[in-house]
Motif scaffolding. Structure first.
Motif, PDB file in Angstrom:
ATOM      1  N   THR A 154      40.266  29.220  33.532  1.00  0.00           N
ATOM      2  CA  THR A 154      40.445  30.761  33.272  1.00  0.00           C
ATOM      3  C   THR A 154      39.351  31.697  33.589  1.00  0.00           C
ATOM      4  O   THR A 154      38.358  30.875  33.733  1.00  0.00           O
ATOM      5  CB  THR A 154      40.590  30.741  31.828  1.00  0.00           C
ATOM      6  OG1 THR A 154      39.415  30.326  31.213  1.00  0.00           O
ATOM      7  CG2 THR A 154      41.686  29.931  31.176  1.00  0.00           C
ATOM      8  N   THR A 201      44.397  32.600  34.963  1.00  0.00           N
ATOM      9  CA  THR A 201      44.471  31.251  34.825  1.00  0.00           C
ATOM     10  C   THR A 201      44.980  30.605  36.072  1.00  0.00           C
ATOM     11  O   THR A 201      45.752  31.422  36.875  1.00  0.00           O
ATOM     12  CB  THR A 201      45.513  30.825  33.694  1.00  0.00           C
ATOM     13  OG1 THR A 201      46.659  30.917  33.838  1.00  0.00           O
ATOM     14  CG2 THR A 201      44.655  30.962  32.227  1.00  0.00           C
ATOM     15  N   GLY A 202      44.321  29.675  36.365  1.00  0.00           N
ATOM     16  CA  GLY A 202      44.694  29.084  37.992  1.00  0.00           C
ATOM     17  C   GLY A 202      44.566  27.743  37.948  1.00  0.00           C
ATOM     18  O   GLY A 202      43.954  27.238  37.348  1.00  0.00           O
ATOM     19  N   TYR A 247      45.752  31.909  41.328  1.00  0.00           N
ATOM     20  CA  TYR A 247      45.393  32.336  40.122  1.00  0.00           C
ATOM     21  C   TYR A 247      46.531  33.421  39.502  1.00  0.00           C
ATOM     22  O   TYR A 247      47.125  33.937  40.685  1.00  0.00           O
ATOM     23  CB  TYR A 247      44.075  32.812  40.108  1.00  0.00           C
ATOM     24  CG  TYR A 247      43.067  31.693  39.672  1.00  0.00           C
ATOM     25  CD1 TYR A 247      42.424  31.591  38.621  1.00  0.00           C
ATOM     26  CD2 TYR A 247      42.794  30.901  40.798  1.00  0.00           C
ATOM     27  CE1 TYR A 247      41.642  30.595  38.286  1.00  0.00           C
ATOM     28  CE2 TYR A 247      41.776  30.010  40.665  1.00  0.00           C
ATOM     29  CZ  TYR A 247      41.244  29.673  39.527  1.00  0.00           C
ATOM     30  OH  TYR A 247      40.424  28.686  39.299  1.00  0.00           O
ATOM     31  N   LYS A 258      45.088  38.578  40.680  1.00  0.00           N
ATOM     32  CA  LYS A 258      43.768  37.650  41.193  1.00  0.00           C
ATOM     33  C   LYS A 258      44.517  36.868  42.499  1.00  0.00           C
ATOM     34  O   LYS A 258      43.404  36.841  43.613  1.00  0.00           O
ATOM     35  CB  LYS A 258      43.429  36.726  40.261  1.00  0.00           C
ATOM     36  CG  LYS A 258      42.903  37.411  38.903  1.00  0.00           C
ATOM     37  CD  LYS A 258      41.661  38.470  39.117  1.00  0.00           C
ATOM     38  CE  LYS A 258      41.145  38.715  37.790  1.00  0.00           C
ATOM     39  NZ  LYS A 258      40.141  39.954  38.305  1.00  0.00           N
ATOM     40  N   ARG A 280      36.426  32.891  39.605  1.00  0.00           N
ATOM     41  CA  ARG A 280      35.696  32.533  38.319  1.00  0.00           C
ATOM     42  C   ARG A 280      34.155  32.429  38.161  1.00  0.00           C
ATOM     43  O   ARG A 280      33.536  32.214  37.283  1.00  0.00           O
ATOM     44  CB  ARG A 280      36.072  31.089  37.858  1.00  0.00           C
ATOM     45  CG  ARG A 280      37.501  30.870  37.467  1.00  0.00           C
ATOM     46  CD  ARG A 280      37.727  29.596  36.943  1.00  0.00           C
ATOM     47  NE  ARG A 280      37.951  28.455  37.882  1.00  0.00           N
ATOM     48  CZ  ARG A 280      37.240  27.515  38.297  1.00  0.00           C
ATOM     49  NH1 ARG A 280      36.133  27.229  37.126  1.00  0.00           N
ATOM     50  NH2 ARG A 280      37.327  26.535  38.952  1.00  0.00           N
TER      51      ARG A 280
END
Length: 130
Positions: free
Chosen positions: A62, A68-69, A90, A94, A120
């Protein structure tokens, strides 16, 4: 003189034979090596979990703004250190992420790592081997 030469040849042959039958390190581990990762980007804390097997890895994480990805990683196995590169997808706006880093054996069953993911940010990793 001939006895010395024959002795050297015999010792060399026995040594080489011993080395050729000695067990070597496995080139790939079949049991997955899981890890957890905590990092940050732009003041937000990011989290991820991952696993590695057969020199490939998958990391689910995350990022900032709830993105999230999943990242797919490729490791290069060296004796103590394992660098990796990866690409991920993601949610939200993103999009595609690129990542890279390194994992280092701390003990026989524990490894630590550091990496960077374009979504991230920088992260630290702690994992175990079974």
């Amino acid at each position: 003189m001939k006895i010395a030469v024959i002795t050297k040849i015999l010792l060399t042959s026995i040594s080489l034979l011993t080395l050729s039958f000695a067990p070597g390190q496995a080139s790939a581990q079949l049991i997955p090596q899981p890890w957890v990762s905590v990092g940050g980007k732009d003041g937000d804390v990011t989290y991820a979990v991952g696993a590695r097997a057969l020199n490939f890895g998958v990391e689910v994480g995350t990022g900032p703004d709830g993105a999230t990805g999943v990242d797919v990683l490729k490791f290069i196995s060296l004796p103590v250190i394992s660098p990796y590169v990866g690409v991920g997808l993601y949610s939200g706006d993103k999009g595609v992420a690129v990542s890279g880093g390194v994992q280092v054996s701390a003990t026989d069953n524990v490894f630590v790592g550091a990496g960077y993911n374009s979504i991230r940010g920088f992260n630290g990793q702690l994992g175990i081997r079974f």
